[in-house]
Design a protein around this motif. Structure first.
Motif, PDB file in Angstrom:
ATOM      1  N   GLU A 185      -2.783 -10.426   4.645  1.00 16.98           N
ATOM      2  CA  GLU A 185      -3.447  -9.135   4.605  1.00 16.98           C
ATOM      3  C   GLU A 185      -3.916  -8.830   3.184  1.00 16.98           C
ATOM      4  OE1 GLU A 185      -4.217  -6.906   6.870  1.00 16.98           O
ATOM      5  OE2 GLU A 185      -3.279  -7.869   8.598  1.00 16.98           O
ATOM      6  N   PRO A 186      -5.144  -8.385   3.024  1.00 18.10           N
ATOM      7  CA  PRO A 186      -5.577  -7.932   1.699  1.00 18.10           C
ATOM      8  C   PRO A 186      -4.863  -6.631   1.348  1.00 18.10           C
ATOM      9  CG  PRO A 186      -7.283  -7.485   3.338  1.00 18.10           C
ATOM     10  CD  PRO A 186      -6.217  -8.279   4.036  1.00 18.10           C
ATOM     11  N   ILE A 187      -4.231  -6.564   0.176  1.00 17.70           N
ATOM     12  CA  ILE A 187      -3.452  -5.390  -0.208  1.00 17.70           C
ATOM     13  C   ILE A 187      -4.040  -4.803  -1.484  1.00 17.70           C
ATOM     14  CG2 ILE A 187      -1.149  -4.489  -0.698  1.00 17.70           C
ATOM     15  CD1 ILE A 187      -0.014  -7.001   0.560  1.00 17.70           C
ATOM     16  N   PRO A 188      -4.642  -3.623  -1.419  1.00 16.30           N
ATOM     17  CA  PRO A 188      -5.154  -2.980  -2.626  1.00 16.30           C
ATOM     18  C   PRO A 188      -4.026  -2.677  -3.609  1.00 16.30           C
ATOM     19  CG  PRO A 188      -6.030  -1.941  -0.642  1.00 16.30           C
ATOM     20  CD  PRO A 188      -4.925  -2.847  -0.202  1.00 16.30           C
ATOM     21  N   GLN A 189      -4.289  -2.829  -4.889  1.00 14.79           N
ATOM     22  CA  GLN A 189      -3.263  -2.630  -5.908  1.00 14.79           C
ATOM     23  C   GLN A 189      -2.747  -1.192  -5.915  1.00 14.79           C
ATOM     24  OE1 GLN A 189      -1.820  -5.004  -7.758  1.00 14.79           O
ATOM     25  NE2 GLN A 189      -0.396  -3.379  -8.411  1.00 14.79           N
ATOM     26  N   ASP A 190      -3.611  -0.209  -5.637  1.00 16.36           N
ATOM     27  CA  ASP A 190      -3.142   1.180  -5.672  1.00 16.36           C
ATOM     28  C   ASP A 190      -2.126   1.447  -4.568  1.00 16.36           C
ATOM     29  OD1 ASP A 190      -5.062   0.856  -3.777  1.00 16.36           O
ATOM     30  OD2 ASP A 190      -6.205   2.673  -4.242  1.00 16.36           O
ATOM     31  N   MET A 191      -2.231   0.740  -3.430  1.00 19.05           N
ATOM     32  CA  MET A 191      -1.221   0.893  -2.379  1.00 19.05           C
ATOM     33  C   MET A 191       0.124   0.335  -2.845  1.00 19.05           C
ATOM     34  SD  MET A 191      -3.035   0.103   1.269  1.00 19.05           S
ATOM     35  CE  MET A 191      -4.265   1.211   1.981  1.00 19.05           C
ATOM     36  N   ILE A 192       0.095  -0.817  -3.504  1.00 19.37           N
ATOM     37  CA  ILE A 192       1.340  -1.407  -4.012  1.00 19.37           C
ATOM     38  C   ILE A 192       1.961  -0.486  -5.056  1.00 19.37           C
ATOM     39  CG2 ILE A 192       2.330  -3.370  -5.266  1.00 19.37           C
ATOM     40  CD1 ILE A 192       0.194  -5.133  -4.037  1.00 19.37           C
ATOM     41  N   ASP A 193       1.117   0.120  -5.912  1.00 18.90           N
ATOM     42  CA  ASP A 193       1.627   1.024  -6.939  1.00 18.90           C
ATOM     43  C   ASP A 193       2.333   2.224  -6.311  1.00 18.90           C
ATOM     44  OD1 ASP A 193       0.595  -0.653  -8.835  1.00 18.90           O
ATOM     45  OD2 ASP A 193      -1.232   0.520  -9.169  1.00 18.90           O
ATOM     46  N   LEU A 194       1.746   2.789  -5.267  1.00 22.58           N
ATOM     47  CA  LEU A 194       2.380   3.932  -4.598  1.00 22.58           C
ATOM     48  C   LEU A 194       3.695   3.519  -3.937  1.00 22.58           C
ATOM     49  CD1 LEU A 194      -0.732   5.651  -2.963  1.00 22.58           C
ATOM     50  CD2 LEU A 194       0.686   6.573  -4.805  1.00 22.58           C
ATOM     51  N   ALA A 195       3.696   2.364  -3.295  1.00 24.74           N
ATOM     52  CA  ALA A 195       4.908   1.897  -2.617  1.00 24.74           C
ATOM     53  C   ALA A 195       6.023   1.618  -3.623  1.00 24.74           C
ATOM     54  CB  ALA A 195       4.608   0.647  -1.797  1.00 24.74           C
ATOM     55  N   THR A 196       5.696   1.003  -4.765  1.00 26.50           N
ATOM     56  CA  THR A 196       6.720   0.742  -5.772  1.00 26.50           C
ATOM     57  C   THR A 196       7.226   2.041  -6.396  1.00 26.50           C
ATOM     58  OG1 THR A 196       4.947   0.354  -7.395  1.00 26.50           O
ATOM     59  CG2 THR A 196       5.911  -1.572  -6.330  1.00 26.50           C
ATOM     60  N   HIS A 197       6.358   3.063  -6.492  1.00 33.39           N
ATOM     61  CA  HIS A 197       6.806   4.360  -7.001  1.00 33.39           C
ATOM     62  C   HIS A 197       7.826   4.973  -6.043  1.00 33.39           C
ATOM     63  CE1 HIS A 197       6.661   8.201  -9.096  1.00 33.39           C
ATOM     64  NE2 HIS A 197       6.581   8.784  -7.914  1.00 33.39           N
ATOM     65  N   ILE A 198       7.587   4.831  -4.734  1.00 31.82           N
ATOM     66  CA  ILE A 198       8.540   5.334  -3.738  1.00 31.82           C
ATOM     67  C   ILE A 198       9.884   4.629  -3.907  1.00 31.82           C
ATOM     68  CG2 ILE A 198       9.052   5.484  -1.270  1.00 31.82           C
ATOM     69  CD1 ILE A 198       5.978   5.630  -0.832  1.00 31.82           C
ATOM     70  N   ILE A 199       9.845   3.310  -4.106  1.00 31.11           N
ATOM     71  CA  ILE A 199      11.075   2.542  -4.290  1.00 31.11           C
ATOM     72  C   ILE A 199      11.824   3.017  -5.526  1.00 31.11           C
ATOM     73  CG2 ILE A 199      11.975   0.232  -4.815  1.00 31.11           C
ATOM     74  CD1 ILE A 199       9.705  -0.894  -3.082  1.00 31.11           C
ATOM     75  N   ASP A 200      11.075   3.261  -6.622  1.00 27.99           N
ATOM     76  CA  ASP A 200      11.713   3.698  -7.868  1.00 27.99           C
ATOM     77  C   ASP A 200      12.433   5.032  -7.694  1.00 27.99           C
ATOM     78  OD1 ASP A 200      10.882   1.454  -9.192  1.00 27.99           O
ATOM     79  OD2 ASP A 200       9.074   2.378 -10.035  1.00 27.99           O
ATOM     80  N   THR A 201      11.870   5.931  -6.881  1.00 28.32           N
ATOM     81  CA  THR A 201      12.512   7.233  -6.687  1.00 28.32           C
ATOM     82  C   THR A 201      13.730   7.143  -5.767  1.00 28.32           C
ATOM     83  OG1 THR A 201      11.070   7.759  -4.794  1.00 28.32           O
ATOM     84  CG2 THR A 201      10.319   8.451  -6.990  1.00 28.32           C
TER      85      THR A 201
END
Length: 286
Positions: A185-201
């Motif tokens: 699946e093509p994954i836009p970088q901004d989606m990964i950034d949002l998902a990693t921010h959720i993980i960090d919180t």
């Protein structure tokens, strides 16, 4: 009441050995178990072993083991099983040492606590335990539990050892059978950034005491209510809403975790079309 040892024998490292006992490291005894009842009488149901063809009850003394073949069943008696007893029935023999991170979690079956059995071999047990600890490795050996031989991984844990039964390769399914069909699946970088921010919180320490078996709790509450004469059913939880737009769901998740409102990416502007230049005019043939 202390649990009963599942296995007793000797732990052996080359010519050094000591008597040990294996105790199950986990239990599910505290879980609620529901019995089968006769609805009309309220009495418990007793399961009965019957002949699959005739339907007639079979006396326990007439029940034997067997293996199904193309020709029927081959009977296997207790004497047959005793005849194939192997050394690891009474001895847990260490055969190899490997790095812990090389053992795939897929091979882990069940943990046991290993303790010295009696006073005679305590020093030998401590020597083996501390030697394994000093090398930072995991010891591999073989042990027979309930007539089956298992590969076992041994590692120091406090004053004792933790033994983990391991699966054989034929018991582990090949991940390629399940993962190879997953399309890339093509994954836009901004989606990964949002998902990693959720993980960090949501990061935190591993605290098993905070785990709650919510089904077990709800089941106990249900039993208590019914015992008190309350037959009303608890309200079912609402089904999660379907995700329509993944990016919107990620943004809302960030905000729900207490993060700042995620900025929306500005829409991409399409490049202005340049006026098409006319080619050189063709001369009419005279």
């Amino acid at each position: 009441m202390a649990p009963r040892a599942n296995w007793k024998g000797h732990l052996r490292l080359s010519l050094v050995s000591c008597p040990i006992a294996l105790y199950p490291a986990t239990t599910d005894r505290e879980k609620i178990r529901l019995n089968l009842l006769d609805k009309s009488t309220g009495h418990r149901i007793r399961m009965q072993k019957v002949d699959a063809d005739t339907g007639e009850p079979v006396d326990p003394g007439d029940i034997v083991r067997g293996y199904k073949t193309a020709e029927g069943y081959v009977e296997i008696t207790e004497e047959d099983l005793d005849a194939i007893e192997i050394e690891s029935t009474r001895t847990l023999d260490i055969t190899r040492f490997v790095p812990r991170d090389e053992i795939d979690d897929l091979y882990n079956v069940r943990p046991y606590y290993v303790v010295p059995d009696g006073d005679a071999g305590r020093q030998a047990f401590a020597v083996i335990r501390e030697a394994i600890r000093a090398r930072g490795m995991v010891a591999l050996g073989r042990v027979v539990i309930a007539t089956r031989e298992h590969i076992v991984a041994l590692e120091p844990r406090g004053k004792g050892l933790l033994a983990t039964l391991l699966r054989y390769p034929y018991e582990v399914r090949d991940e390629a059978e399940y993962f190879d069909d997953i399309p890339d699946e093509p994954i836009p970088q901004d989606m990964i950034d949002l998902a990693t921010h959720i993980i960090d919180t949501m990061k935190g320490a591993f605290e098993p005491d905070s785990f709650e078996d919510r089904y077990e709790t709800a089941l106990r509450e249900l039993i208590a209510r019914k015992e008190a004469g309350d037959t009303t059913l608890p309200a079912r939880p609402k089904a999660p809403t379907k995700v329509v737009n993944l990016m919107d769901a990620l943004r809302r998740s960030v905000e729900a975790q207490g993060g700042p409102p995620a900025r929306k990416s500005p829409p991409r502007r399409s490049a202005a079309k340049k006026p098409r230049r006319a080619g050189p005019a063709r001369r009419k043939a005279s």
